[in-house]
Design an enzyme around this catalytic site. Structure first.
Site, PDB file in Angstrom:
ATOM      1  N   LYS A 113       9.766   7.930  -6.789  1.00  0.00           N
ATOM      2  CA  LYS A 113       8.632   7.214  -7.374  1.00  0.00           C
ATOM      3  C   LYS A 113       8.434   7.587  -8.839  1.00  0.00           C
ATOM      4  O   LYS A 113       8.334   6.722  -9.681  1.00  0.00           O
ATOM      5  CB  LYS A 113       7.381   7.474  -6.549  1.00  0.00           C
ATOM      6  CG  LYS A 113       7.418   6.603  -5.295  1.00  0.00           C
ATOM      7  CD  LYS A 113       6.739   7.150  -4.103  1.00  0.00           C
ATOM      8  CE  LYS A 113       7.109   6.282  -2.900  1.00  0.00           C
ATOM      9  NZ  LYS A 113       6.796   6.912  -1.633  1.00  0.00           N
TER      10      LYS A 113
ATOM     11  N   TRP B 150       0.118   7.482   4.669  1.00  0.00           N
ATOM     12  CA  TRP B 150       1.013   8.633   4.518  1.00  0.00           C
ATOM     13  C   TRP B 150       0.383   9.903   5.052  1.00  0.00           C
ATOM     14  O   TRP B 150       1.071  10.756   5.622  1.00  0.00           O
ATOM     15  CB  TRP B 150       1.458   8.810   3.067  1.00  0.00           C
ATOM     16  CG  TRP B 150       2.409   7.734   2.629  1.00  0.00           C
ATOM     17  CD1 TRP B 150       2.234   6.847   1.606  1.00  0.00           C
ATOM     18  CD2 TRP B 150       3.688   7.405   3.209  1.00  0.00           C
ATOM     19  NE1 TRP B 150       3.315   5.998   1.517  1.00  0.00           N
ATOM     20  CE2 TRP B 150       4.213   6.309   2.484  1.00  0.00           C
ATOM     21  CE3 TRP B 150       4.436   7.920   4.270  1.00  0.00           C
ATOM     22  CZ2 TRP B 150       5.452   5.738   2.785  1.00  0.00           C
ATOM     23  CZ3 TRP B 150       5.668   7.348   4.570  1.00  0.00           C
ATOM     24  CH2 TRP B 150       6.154   6.270   3.830  1.00  0.00           C
TER      25      TRP B 150
ATOM     26  N   ASP C 101       0.837  16.394  -0.827  1.00  0.00           N
ATOM     27  CA  ASP C 101       1.914  15.399  -0.920  1.00  0.00           C
ATOM     28  C   ASP C 101       1.672  14.635  -2.217  1.00  0.00           C
ATOM     29  O   ASP C 101       0.764  13.823  -2.308  1.00  0.00           O
ATOM     30  CB  ASP C 101       1.873  14.465   0.295  1.00  0.00           C
ATOM     31  CG  ASP C 101       2.902  13.333   0.199  1.00  0.00           C
ATOM     32  OD1 ASP C 101       3.620  13.245  -0.812  1.00  0.00           O
ATOM     33  OD2 ASP C 101       2.970  12.529   1.156  1.00  0.00           O
TER      34      ASP C 101
HETATM   35  C1  PLP Z   1       6.752   7.180  -0.418  1.00  0.00           C
HETATM   36  C2  PLP Z   1       5.856   8.236   0.110  1.00  0.00           C
HETATM   37  C3  PLP Z   1       6.230   9.045   1.192  1.00  0.00           C
HETATM   38  C4  PLP Z   1       7.549   8.858   1.908  1.00  0.00           C
HETATM   39  O1  PLP Z   1       8.557   9.269   1.081  1.00  0.00           O
HETATM   40  P1  PLP Z   1      10.095   9.332   1.564  1.00  0.00           P
HETATM   41  O2  PLP Z   1      10.719  10.099   0.444  1.00  0.00           O
HETATM   42  O3  PLP Z   1      10.570   7.925   1.688  1.00  0.00           O
HETATM   43  O4  PLP Z   1      10.138  10.052   2.851  1.00  0.00           O
HETATM   44  C5  PLP Z   1       5.368  10.023   1.600  1.00  0.00           C
HETATM   45  N1  PLP Z   1       4.192  10.225   0.992  1.00  0.00           N
HETATM   46  C6  PLP Z   1       3.789   9.468  -0.044  1.00  0.00           C
HETATM   47  C7  PLP Z   1       2.481   9.727  -0.695  1.00  0.00           C
HETATM   48  C8  PLP Z   1       4.609   8.442  -0.522  1.00  0.00           C
HETATM   49  O5  PLP Z   1       4.218   7.696  -1.555  1.00  0.00           O
END
Ligand code: PLP
Length: 359
Positions: free
Chosen positions: A196, A102, A172
């Site tokens: 999540k 990511w 993030d």
């Molecule tokens: C799942 C995830 C993403 C991508 O998320 P989307 O909402 O599907 O764009 C980005 N960064 C991390 C750390 C993730 O776990």
């Protein structure tokens, strides 16, 4: 009676049962309106109350200081990979800590902007991303330093934040927001896809210090933090149902005692699984102990056929979505806030039986 199953998916992921129950109870008639929350106007007082309460709940849970804006957006964390440099990279110098898939994707999106030059301050790639790399003290100036606080695929976490000097940290936090304590004031900006640890897919939360936005003219409206802040996240039709459900998740979490109480529960859940993995003769946890995620726990047998056999048997036993990400293989158990302790003990019991059988 529905059979009890446990969903270990990385995302979209398990939601708290009491929240789903409340959604069900209110689905056909929200507050005696005779309408579902999915059918009400985002310009109504009814929805304004929903979004205001959701924001207030998140502000209390994370102790978000008043000089931070909370934005409820769309496009997932992936759109923020683009929106963050668009809004914050005013001089064009941006730094990343490379901790896996990511963070690489976040950097790749920043690299697409013609005026942006990215620097990698540290990388865990040579260690197969099984550690969080040591970040040397940052002395240069960057518009921001980007980290992925929890690496959903690789199962590592920043428990200590890097020392970035006068630089702004951007996090993030998609897979561990509200799962463990972070100080919002340590970041200039935090973003997270909701699916999540917050609620249904379709909502993305951005928490940003107000002096950092509004510096770049003529941004596309949907990607302009200042505009979104001025409009209270209601520039266009927001993801009404996802915001409503997220608000219920925030209420649920507050009733449980907030992030401190949830952190203790998450530590207990993760310990049950890691303790078993560390003494098992069959399964191993590849991540170095100091960096082990509370929310995403990869494990392997070392034999791809046996991994597949395990995943298949677990699925038949009602333990769902344990397949690891295709980049790392093996298995992964995601233990987000809504995963009850019983889910983890059931998983570990199942793993013990499986281990005995294949011996
Ligand atoms: C799942 C995830 C993403 C991508 O998320 P989307 O909402 O599907 O764009 C980005 N960064 C991390 C750390 C993730 O776990």
């Amino acid at each position: 009676m529905m059979k009890t199953v446990y969903n270990f998916a990385a995302g979209p992921a398990v939601l708290p049962q009491p929240v789903l129950q409340q959604v069900q109870d209110e689905l056909l008639s929200y507050r005696q309106t005779g309408m579902s929350v999915m059918e009400i106007s985002h310009r109504s007082a009814l929805f304004q109350d929903i979004i205001d309460r959701a924001e207030a709940g998140l502000r209390r849970l994370m102790a978000i200081p008043d000089n931070y804006k909370v934005l409820f957006l769309q496009g997932g964390a992936s759109l923020q990979f683009h929106a963050v440099p668009l809004n914050l990279a005013t001089t064009g110098k941006v730094a990343f800590v490379d901790t896996g898939n990511w963070s690489k994707k976040a950097k790749a999106e920043a690299d697409k902007l013609p005026h942006v030059t990215t620097t990698v301050l540290a990388s865990s790639q040579a260690q197969q991303n099984r550690v969080i790399p040591t970040v040397p003290a940052v002395t240069d100036h960057y518009d921001y330093v980007h980290i992925t606080t929890n690496n959903t695929i690789e199962g590592t976490t920043f428990f200590d934040l890097p020392a970035v000097g006068d630089n702004i940290l951007v996090g993030d936090m998609s897979s561990n927001i509200l799962a463990q304590p972070y100080r919002v004031a340590d970041f200039g900006l935090i973003y997270a896809g909701a699916q999540k640890n917050i609620g249904p897919a379709g909502l993305t939360v951005v928490i940003v210090r107000d002096d950092l936005i509004g510096k770049v003219p003529n941004l596309p409206a949907m990607l302009d933090y200042q505009l979104q802040a001025d409009k209270g996240s209601l520039y266009n039709t927001p993801p009404v149902f996802a915001i409503y459900t997220a608000g219920l998740v925030f209420d649920w979490l507050e009733q449980l005692g907030g992030v401190p109480a949830m952190t203790q529960i998450n530590q207990a859940k993760a310990k049950i699984l890691y303790d078993y993995l560390d003494q098992s003769d069959l399964f191993t946890a590849p991540v170095a102990p100091a960096y082990r995620s509370l929310t995403n726990i990869p494990f392997v047998t070392g034999n791809a056929d046996l991994d597949a056999q395990f995943i298949d048997a677990a699925t038949k036993a009602g333990l769902y979505n344990l397949k690891g990400h295709r980049l790392v293989g093996g298995m992964r158990a995601s233990l987000y806030n809504a995963m009850p302790i019983a889910g983890v003990t059931t998983l570990v019991d199942f793993m013990k039986h499986f281990e005995q059988e294949v011996r």
